[in-house]
Design a protein around this motif. Structure first.
Motif, PDB file in Angstrom:
ATOM      1  N   GLN A 368       0.669  -1.144   0.018  1.00 25.43           N
ATOM      2  CA  GLN A 368      -0.136  -0.032  -0.097  1.00 25.43           C
ATOM      3  C   GLN A 368       0.906   1.218  -0.102  1.00 25.43           C
ATOM      4  OE1 GLN A 368      -1.929  -1.079   3.571  1.00 25.43           O
ATOM      5  NE2 GLN A 368      -2.931  -2.741   2.587  1.00 25.43           N
ATOM      6  N   GLN A 369       1.962   1.210   0.911  1.00 26.79           N
ATOM      7  CA  GLN A 369       2.783   2.227   0.967  1.00 26.79           C
ATOM      8  C   GLN A 369       3.514   2.389  -0.472  1.00 26.79           C
ATOM      9  OE1 GLN A 369       5.281   3.183   4.675  1.00 26.79           O
ATOM     10  NE2 GLN A 369       6.644   1.971   3.489  1.00 26.79           N
ATOM     11  N   PHE A 370       4.040   1.508  -1.076  1.00 27.94           N
ATOM     12  CA  PHE A 370       4.676   1.567  -2.200  1.00 27.94           C
ATOM     13  C   PHE A 370       3.605   1.901  -3.288  1.00 27.94           C
ATOM     14  CE2 PHE A 370       4.665  -0.944  -6.390  1.00 27.94           C
ATOM     15  CZ  PHE A 370       6.027  -0.599  -6.808  1.00 27.94           C
ATOM     16  N   VAL A 371       2.515   1.544  -3.486  1.00 27.72           N
ATOM     17  CA  VAL A 371       1.515   2.248  -4.447  1.00 27.72           C
ATOM     18  C   VAL A 371       1.202   3.668  -4.201  1.00 27.72           C
ATOM     19  CG1 VAL A 371      -0.639   2.402  -5.368  1.00 27.72           C
ATOM     20  CG2 VAL A 371       0.477   0.108  -4.977  1.00 27.72           C
ATOM     21  N   THR A 372       1.319   4.129  -2.728  1.00 31.04           N
ATOM     22  CA  THR A 372       1.254   5.546  -2.607  1.00 31.04           C
ATOM     23  C   THR A 372       2.121   6.401  -2.913  1.00 31.04           C
ATOM     24  OG1 THR A 372      -0.040   4.859  -0.643  1.00 31.04           O
ATOM     25  CG2 THR A 372       0.791   7.045  -0.604  1.00 31.04           C
ATOM     26  N   GLN A 418       3.552  -4.355 -15.279  1.00 30.23           N
ATOM     27  CA  GLN A 418       2.871  -4.839 -14.184  1.00 30.23           C
ATOM     28  C   GLN A 418       2.631  -3.719 -13.452  1.00 30.23           C
ATOM     29  OE1 GLN A 418       4.865  -8.452 -12.762  1.00 30.23           O
ATOM     30  NE2 GLN A 418       6.534  -7.896 -14.234  1.00 30.23           N
ATOM     31  N   ILE A 419       3.276  -2.764 -13.000  1.00 33.79           N
ATOM     32  CA  ILE A 419       2.743  -1.637 -12.227  1.00 33.79           C
ATOM     33  C   ILE A 419       1.809  -0.974 -12.974  1.00 33.79           C
ATOM     34  CG2 ILE A 419       3.648   0.367 -10.960  1.00 33.79           C
ATOM     35  CD1 ILE A 419       4.820  -1.943 -10.008  1.00 33.79           C
ATOM     36  N   SER A 420       1.640  -1.066 -14.134  1.00 30.82           N
ATOM     37  CA  SER A 420       0.607  -0.184 -14.978  1.00 30.82           C
ATOM     38  C   SER A 420      -0.914  -0.892 -14.621  1.00 30.82           C
ATOM     39  CB  SER A 420       0.758  -0.281 -16.376  1.00 30.82           C
ATOM     40  OG  SER A 420       1.923   0.567 -16.757  1.00 30.82           O
ATOM     41  N   LYS A 449       1.358  -9.303  -3.471  1.00 26.05           N
ATOM     42  CA  LYS A 449       2.836  -9.807  -3.825  1.00 26.05           C
ATOM     43  C   LYS A 449       3.148  -9.397  -5.206  1.00 26.05           C
ATOM     44  CE  LYS A 449       6.517 -13.079  -2.184  1.00 26.05           C
ATOM     45  NZ  LYS A 449       7.148 -12.508  -3.207  1.00 26.05           N
ATOM     46  N   ILE A 450       3.786  -8.308  -5.572  1.00 26.87           N
ATOM     47  CA  ILE A 450       3.980  -8.010  -6.961  1.00 26.87           C
ATOM     48  C   ILE A 450       5.159  -8.910  -7.462  1.00 26.87           C
ATOM     49  CG2 ILE A 450       5.026  -6.328  -8.414  1.00 26.87           C
ATOM     50  CD1 ILE A 450       3.239  -4.415  -6.628  1.00 26.87           C
ATOM     51  N   ALA A 467      12.084   6.379 -16.078  1.00 25.97           N
ATOM     52  CA  ALA A 467      11.705   4.909 -16.128  1.00 25.97           C
ATOM     53  C   ALA A 467      11.653   4.143 -14.804  1.00 25.97           C
ATOM     54  CB  ALA A 467      12.484   3.965 -17.037  1.00 25.97           C
ATOM     55  N   PHE A 468      10.697   3.397 -14.283  1.00 27.35           N
ATOM     56  CA  PHE A 468      10.653   2.647 -13.323  1.00 27.35           C
ATOM     57  C   PHE A 468      11.420   1.468 -13.532  1.00 27.35           C
ATOM     58  CE2 PHE A 468       8.907  -0.523 -10.368  1.00 27.35           C
ATOM     59  CZ  PHE A 468       9.208   0.345  -9.018  1.00 27.35           C
ATOM     60  N   THR A 469      12.447   1.033 -12.642  1.00 26.51           N
ATOM     61  CA  THR A 469      13.423  -0.009 -12.939  1.00 26.51           C
ATOM     62  C   THR A 469      13.123  -0.952 -11.712  1.00 26.51           C
ATOM     63  OG1 THR A 469      15.118   1.296 -12.413  1.00 26.51           O
ATOM     64  CG2 THR A 469      14.898   0.915 -14.806  1.00 26.51           C
ATOM     65  N   GLY A 470      11.988  -1.203 -11.242  1.00 25.73           N
ATOM     66  CA  GLY A 470      12.054  -2.469 -10.255  1.00 25.73           C
ATOM     67  C   GLY A 470      11.887  -2.013  -8.748  1.00 25.73           C
TER      68      GLY A 470
END
Ligand code: ADP
Ligand code: MG
Length: 731
Positions: A368-372, A418-420, A449-450, A467-470
């Motif tokens: 949740q924190q990550f997505v926030t 995936q994040i999209s 769990k991503i 770019a998001f790289t993980g």
């Protein structure tokens, strides 16, 4: 052969790799030996001092003069043992690189003429007043009130270079405005720490601090020193203003990750040995895509320290290059037609509890924190995409952005499929239970769990500027010669401001009766919708994207002087003032400096180009033309008219071609000089920079075009400037 060019080539070919060896076999045995860091504190400082100094650094406690004196004494003893006889405040003015003014430790023990001793007080450590009237200040500090002062940054350790103790400092005007990069960077890092910590406490109340992390990847070119010396354009502007593409350059893609040439290998080793002495955790070295292009990257670290280490390593790179008969090119685009050099800024946030805020988590709370954080960052970049671009734009980097391999002059964010998918799901979800705070229930988004595969680079897009790289974002648009601070100030500031807004909005909803989960869910949903235009996973180099980005309303300005306006829009001023990173006055002043720097760079290029045209290109082309004329003349002496015309037709055509090109070059050079004169008369710095961009710079490529054609025509033996094939393939 009298031609200097051939001598240089010949010499370069004879050069052998310099033999280098590690100071001692094990890196960890000498790692950090020239840095006064925590390891040294315990040896050279009293226990109380270590404790207080730690408090200053970690908790922002005030630094009093007794503490400064105590640190200074220990630091001096250590530095003298390392061979230092001098000390300097080491700061980062708005010009490139760093500045320093060395003072010796010596003082008379009492009266003048008495015994000389080595002295270094807390006062000298903590603050100095360099006579720095010639550093750019954008009018903040007129020369008559030239005083600016430097103040110690205890969070970045002092170090010894040659015989000098270097103390990292901020540089501010007498009236308190920042004249450097470090001051606003520290403020931005503080702002993001405060804002992010508050948001983290929604998820984990024990979080006290959030760090900003930076891992830079430094790209560079090496050119043989002798060849470099015979190219005035390289020597004076850092790039080639002319030069026809080499028949072979990077099209075979055989340089990237290929075997490192031996002379370069020796250079890289030497560089690493030096870097390790300064505790710069250099990890990766490899060839880059273009011939004679290479890269170096450390393990990431806290942003302020990582910036200082990057500046230090750039200076070391230059120095070590000379030991190996090379010159280092940090310019963003030294050669047309092959890749330019960037400095990818890998950036992330992490807590004092050891959680990476951009790392997909293992527990629902962490996710949740990550997505926030991801969503807030997206929105921050969307709202400030023009500002972010302004933060990385320079006269040099403009050649790289939009060209060939480089990220385009449009900021967008690549998230990966995936994040999209996670964000799309969240956006379309109607249940506030989408974010569940109870770890036992898990998340209802299927993102509890991503998948680990994310970390696995499979889903990478190399054309995205951001770019998001993980587990981090990679800001790729940053230029190779830049001080990373500029990008890091902008990025951390916009994220800080965004997180503050998020917190306020969520808190208001909670105050209105919503649960925390509901409130966060609703705000994130809204943000995901709002920030959509910044998301782009496709090919950033394509023309379709340019059209699409325009439709989406993303900033697509390409004129460098105009791009800087993004700093002084009412939104930007409000943003920077609200988090106390820049005042409006500072923002205006810094833009003045940027415009002035831009103008100066182009001024120098225009002059060098004019000189080369008159002193190299035209004389050489004329000489060759005379030789051809001589040949045609002689043919006519020997053969009958018709036969002679037939035999000399080829050379006659070349003679005419040369005349035509020389004519064009001369005319355009004159026009360029005229345009320069007009631009120079403009008073306003912005208008002057715009005049250089619009009226002077366009001649560069037009003149170059004809020069490069001549290079193909004129006898190679006569050509004085080393060619691309020599600059790029001799090593
Ligand atoms: P690549 O060329 O594949 O992008 P490199 O290994 O050359 O990667 O450089 C990646 C950089 O990113 C390194 O400096 C690395 O330490 C840094 N990095 C890795 N994880 C993080 C993170 N969480 N935050 C910031 N930087 C990171
Ligand atoms: Mg990278």
């Amino acid at each position: 052969m009298s031609n200097l060019r051939f001598k240089a080539v010949e010499e370069a070919f004879k050069k052998k790799a310099v033999v280098v060896s590690a100071p001692v076999p094990l890196t960890s045995d000498y790692y950090g030996e020239l840095v006064f860091d925590k390891k040294q504190w315990t040896k050279y400082l009293p226990k109380d001092t270590v404790k207080s100094l730690t408090g200053v650094i970690e908790k922002g406690e005030t630094l009093d003069s007794t503490l400064a004196d105590s640190v200074a004494t220990g630091m001096k003893t250590w530095a003298i043992e390392k061979g230092a006889t001098h000390y300097t405040h080491w700061f980062q003015p708005l010009t490139e690189g760093t500045a320093q003014k060395h003072d010796s430790f010596i003082e008379y023990e009492s009266a003048p003429g008495s015994q000389v001793i080595e002295e270094f007080s807390g006062k000298l450590l903590a603050q100095q007043e360099p006579d720095a009237s010639s550093f750019p200040s954008g009018g903040i500090r007129n020369t008559f009130e030239a005083r600016g002062y430097t103040a110690w940054d205890p969070s970045s350790p002092a170090f010894v270079v040659d015989d000098t103790l270097c103390i990292p400092t901020v540089f501010i005007s007498y009236t308190g405005e920042a004249l450097d990069y470090k001051t606003p960077l520290l403020k931005a890092l503080n702002a993001v720490d405060k804002a992010a910590s508050e948001v983290c406490r929604y998820f984990d109340p024990s979080v006290k601090k959030v760090f900003s992390f930076l891992g830079w990847e430094q790209e560079y070119f090496l050119v043989d020193e002798g060849l470099f010396a015979t190219r005035p354009d390289l020597a004076l502007t850092g790039r080639t203003l002319m030069g026809h593409e080499s028949a072979k350059n990077q099209q075979l893609e055989d340089h990237y990750f290929g075997a490192i040439p031996t002379r370069v290998q020796a250079y890289m080793k030497d560089l690493e040995y030096e870097g390790y002495k300064y505790a710069i955790p250099l990890k990766t070295r490899h060839n880059e895509v273009a011939p004679n292009q290479f890269e170096l990257a450390p393990i990431f670290g806290e942003t302020n320290l990582a910036v200082d280490q990057n500046l230090l390593i750039m200076a070391i790179m230059k120095k070590v290059a000379r030991r190996h008969g090379f010159r280092l090119l940090l310019h963003e685009k030294p050669f047309a037609g092959v890749n330019g050099s960037g400095k990818h800024n890998n950036w992330s946030l992490g807590t004092d509890t050891g959680i990476g805020l951009l790392t997909p988590g293992k527990t629902p709370e962490e996710n949740q924190q990550f997505v926030t954080f991801i969503v807030n960052i997206l929105l921050a970049i969307y709202k400030n995409n023009a500002l972010l671009k302004a933060s990385i734009m320079t006269a040099q980097n403009a050649h790289r952005l939009g060209a060939n391999e480089a990220p385009p002059a449009i900021i967008s964010v690549f998230l990966g499929s995936q994040i999209s998918a996670v964000l799309d799901k969240l956006e379309n979800s109607t249940s506030d239970q989408a974010i569940v705070m109870d770890p036992k229930k898990g998340m209802k988004l299927g993102i509890a769990k991503i998948p680990e595969v994310l970390l696995d680079n499979t889903d990478r897009n190399r054309t995205s500027p951001f770019a998001f790289t993980g587990n981090r974002f990679e800001f790729r648009a940053v230029g190779s010669s830049a001080n990373c601070s500029s990008a890091m100030i902008a990025l951390n500031s916009i994220v800080a401001a965004q997180l503050l807004e998020f917190k306020q909005t969520v808190d208001a909803k909670i105050a209105g009766g919503a649960t925390k989960e509901q409130a966060i869910f609703e705000v994130l949903k809204k943000y995901i919708k709002e920030s959509k235009p910044i998301r782009f996973d496709g090919n950033g180099y394509s023309d379709e994207w340019k059209a699409e980005a325009k439709k989406r309303g993303l900033d697509d300005e390409t004129s460098v002087p105009v791009i800087y306006d993004a700093y002084t829009t009412s939104e930007s001023i409000q943003l920077f003032e609200s988090i106390k990173v820049f005042s409006e006055r500072e923002l205006h002043a810094r833009n003045e400096v940027k415009w002035e720097t831009y103008t100066k760079k182009l001024q120098i290029e225009a002059r060098v180009l004019g000189d080369l045209v008159m002193n190299h290109i035209i004389p050489v082309a004329t000489k060759y033309q005379s030789a051809l004329l001589d040949n045609v003349y002689k043919i006519h002496q020997v053969y009958a008219k018709d036969k002679a015309a037939q035999l000399s037709a080829h050379n006659t055509a070349i003679i005419e071609d040369i005349s035509e090109r020389i004519g064009c070059i001369k005319l355009k050079t004159e026009k360029m000089i005229e345009a320069r004169k007009v631009a120079n008369k403009v008073d306003d710095e912005r208008a002057k920079a715009v005049a250089y961009h619009d009226k002077v710079a366009p001649y560069f490529d037009e003149i170059r075009y004809h020069i490069d054609k001549l290079e193909l025509t004129v006898d190679d033996e006569l050509w004085t400037l080393p060619k691309y094939r020599e600059l790029l393939f001799v090593r």
